[in-house]
Design a protein around this motif. Structure first.
Motif, PDB file in Angstrom:
ATOM      1  N   THR A   1       0.829  -1.206   0.000  1.00  0.00           N
ATOM      2  CA  THR A   1       0.000   0.000   0.000  1.00  0.00           C
ATOM      3  C   THR A   1       0.864   1.258   0.000  1.00  0.00           C
ATOM      4  N   THR A   2       1.856   1.255   0.878  1.00  0.00           N
ATOM      5  CA  THR A   2       2.770   2.397   0.957  1.00  0.00           C
ATOM      6  C   THR A   2       3.463   2.618  -0.384  1.00  0.00           C
TER       7      THR A   2
ATOM      8  N   GLU B   1       9.777   5.290   5.234  1.00  0.00           N
ATOM      9  CA  GLU B   1       8.323   5.291   5.364  1.00  0.00           C
ATOM     10  C   GLU B   1       7.680   6.545   4.781  1.00  0.00           C
TER      11      GLU B   1
HETATM   12  P1  GDP Z   1       0.984  -3.911   2.885  1.00  0.00           P
HETATM   13  O1  GDP Z   1       0.284  -4.766   3.896  1.00  0.00           O
HETATM   14  O2  GDP Z   1       1.867  -4.731   1.998  1.00  0.00           O
HETATM   15  O3  GDP Z   1       0.069  -3.028   2.120  1.00  0.00           O
HETATM   16  O4  GDP Z   1       2.017  -3.012   3.709  1.00  0.00           O
HETATM   17  P2  GDP Z   1       1.959  -1.476   4.147  1.00  0.00           P
HETATM   18  O5  GDP Z   1       2.097  -0.597   2.971  1.00  0.00           O
HETATM   19  O6  GDP Z   1       0.788  -1.261   5.038  1.00  0.00           O
HETATM   20  O7  GDP Z   1       3.328  -1.364   4.963  1.00  0.00           O
HETATM   21  C1  GDP Z   1       3.605  -2.137   6.106  1.00  0.00           C
HETATM   22  C2  GDP Z   1       4.586  -1.358   6.992  1.00  0.00           C
HETATM   23  O8  GDP Z   1       5.843  -1.233   6.334  1.00  0.00           O
HETATM   24  C3  GDP Z   1       4.144   0.062   7.300  1.00  0.00           C
HETATM   25  O9  GDP Z   1       4.431   0.334   8.635  1.00  0.00           O
HETATM   26  C4  GDP Z   1       5.000   0.930   6.378  1.00  0.00           C
HETATM   27  O10 GDP Z   1       5.240   2.214   6.894  1.00  0.00           O
HETATM   28  C5  GDP Z   1       6.275   0.119   6.321  1.00  0.00           C
HETATM   29  N1  GDP Z   1       7.061   0.374   5.097  1.00  0.00           N
HETATM   30  C6  GDP Z   1       6.672   0.268   3.804  1.00  0.00           C
HETATM   31  N2  GDP Z   1       7.691   0.555   2.963  1.00  0.00           N
HETATM   32  C7  GDP Z   1       8.769   0.856   3.745  1.00  0.00           C
HETATM   33  C8  GDP Z   1      10.155   1.228   3.486  1.00  0.00           C
HETATM   34  O11 GDP Z   1      10.633   1.321   2.342  1.00  0.00           O
HETATM   35  N3  GDP Z   1      10.936   1.425   4.577  1.00  0.00           N
HETATM   36  C9  GDP Z   1      10.466   1.301   5.862  1.00  0.00           C
HETATM   37  N4  GDP Z   1      11.316   1.519   6.860  1.00  0.00           N
HETATM   38  N5  GDP Z   1       9.200   0.946   6.133  1.00  0.00           N
HETATM   39  C10 GDP Z   1       8.353   0.733   5.105  1.00  0.00           C
END
Ligand code: GDP
Length: 291
Positions: free
Chosen positions: A105-106, A272
């Motif tokens: 998602t991020t 993030e």
């Molecule tokens: P999804 O379940 O695959 O959609 O994952 P999310 O997008 O909700 O991300 C899960 C967690 O990983 C969140 O807390 C994000 O902030 C963190 N996150 C995502 N990409 C990165 C990154 O490149 N670096 C860091 N440190 N955290 C990340």
């Protein structure tokens, strides 16, 4: 990038390159450094074998030469696959797949903003229709990225219909890029793959799919790759996105994942924040990796 490279090898290699000449210990140190960085035994052996041959061929004993050869070797390996995103179709449909929690998602939010900043118009489709929180999160990120969003009308709506509506909107409104988020529940692997196939079929009736991006969490290394195997086998993946590289000490995984899958890394997430997504440039990566 330079201030956030926990995966850099430069610390592990410092002692080795501080020596006056290359000796047997140099090769042992190099092997240890590559193995601990998660290059895997095959790549490690192959890199060392090639570098030994090169050092012999040029009859050098200077560690500085070895460092340059190491950089060239790794860069040449990373550049064997083309990291360019193909987004020329109108609309260019990008399907984003991967296990929950990897940062899908991020990544979509960051990607939408990255494209927006380059003057491209974007619509995001929330086809992970069971995770209400994920839809809201995606909406927030899409908004921040300046993209439009197509949401499910109710929780659990057929993901393929959301994908269809997203592409339909892109076509009707002349939006250049449609990014489709998908579910990542591994508990129902075969159901998930069927769902992805259906999404693909529905989109392909409207237009071609430009890219299928598989998101991988770099901190999970080889384990994460094993978890994503089903996507690689069934989802027609055209590119990899490595997230959380800012929290990973495993720089070698970047090369291992490309060599093991034969799929190019196209984007890298290193934080993030919404700006923390970049294209993948082997030259820059290797400079940071080797120092
Ligand atoms: P999804 O379940 O695959 O959609 O994952 P999310 O997008 O909700 O991300 C899960 C967690 O990983 C969140 O807390 C994000 O902030 C963190 N996150 C995502 N990409 C990165 C990154 O490149 N670096 C860091 N440190 N955290 C990340």
């Amino acid at each position: 990038m330079a201030d956030r490279t926990p995966w850099s090898l430069s610390g592990a290699l410092r002692g080795m390159f501080a020596k006056k000449t290359i000796d047997e210990g140099t090769w042992e140190d190099l092997e240890d450094a590559l193995i601990s960085a998660d290059f895997g035994p095959d790549i490690t052996d192959s890199v060392i074998e090639e570098l030994r041959a090169q050092v012999k061929k040029y009859s050098t004993t200077d560690p500085a030469d070895l460092k340059r050869m190491l950089r060239e070797n790794l860069e040449e390996r990373l550049a064997r696959l083309d990291p360019t995103l193909t987004l020329t179709a109108r609309p260019a449909v990008v399907l984003v797949v991967g296990v929950n929690g990897v940062g899908k998602t991020t990544t979509i939010g960051k990607f939408a903003r990255f494209l927006g900043r380059h003057g491209r118009t974007v619509v995001v489709g929330a086809a992970d229709t069971f995770r209400a929180a994920a839809v809201e999160q995606l909406a927030t990120w899409a908004e921040r990225g300046g993209a439009q969003i197509v949401r499910p009308q109710q929780q659990g709506q057929d993901p393929a219909s959301v994908a269809f509506q997203t592409v339909e909107k892109a076509i009707a409104e002349g939006i250049e890029i449609a990014i489709i988020d998908t579910a990542g529940r591994l508990q129902t692997k075969s159901g998930l793959m069927d769902e992805l196939s259906k999404i693909r079929r529905v989109i392909e009736k409207q237009t071609e799919i430009a890219e299928v991006l598989l998101v991988l969490d770099a901190t999970t290394g080889q384990n994460g790759l094993a978890q994503a195997e089903a996507f690689i086998e069934h989802a027609g993946v055209t590119g990899l996105v490595l997230t959380k590289l800012d929290g990973s000490a495993k720089g070698g995984f970047v090369l291992a994942v490309q060599e093991r899958t034969g799929i190019p890394i196209k984007l890298v997430g290193q934080g993030e924040g919404i700006g923390d997504l970049t294209g993948f440039t082997p030259h820059v990566f290797v400079q940071n990796l080797v120092g």
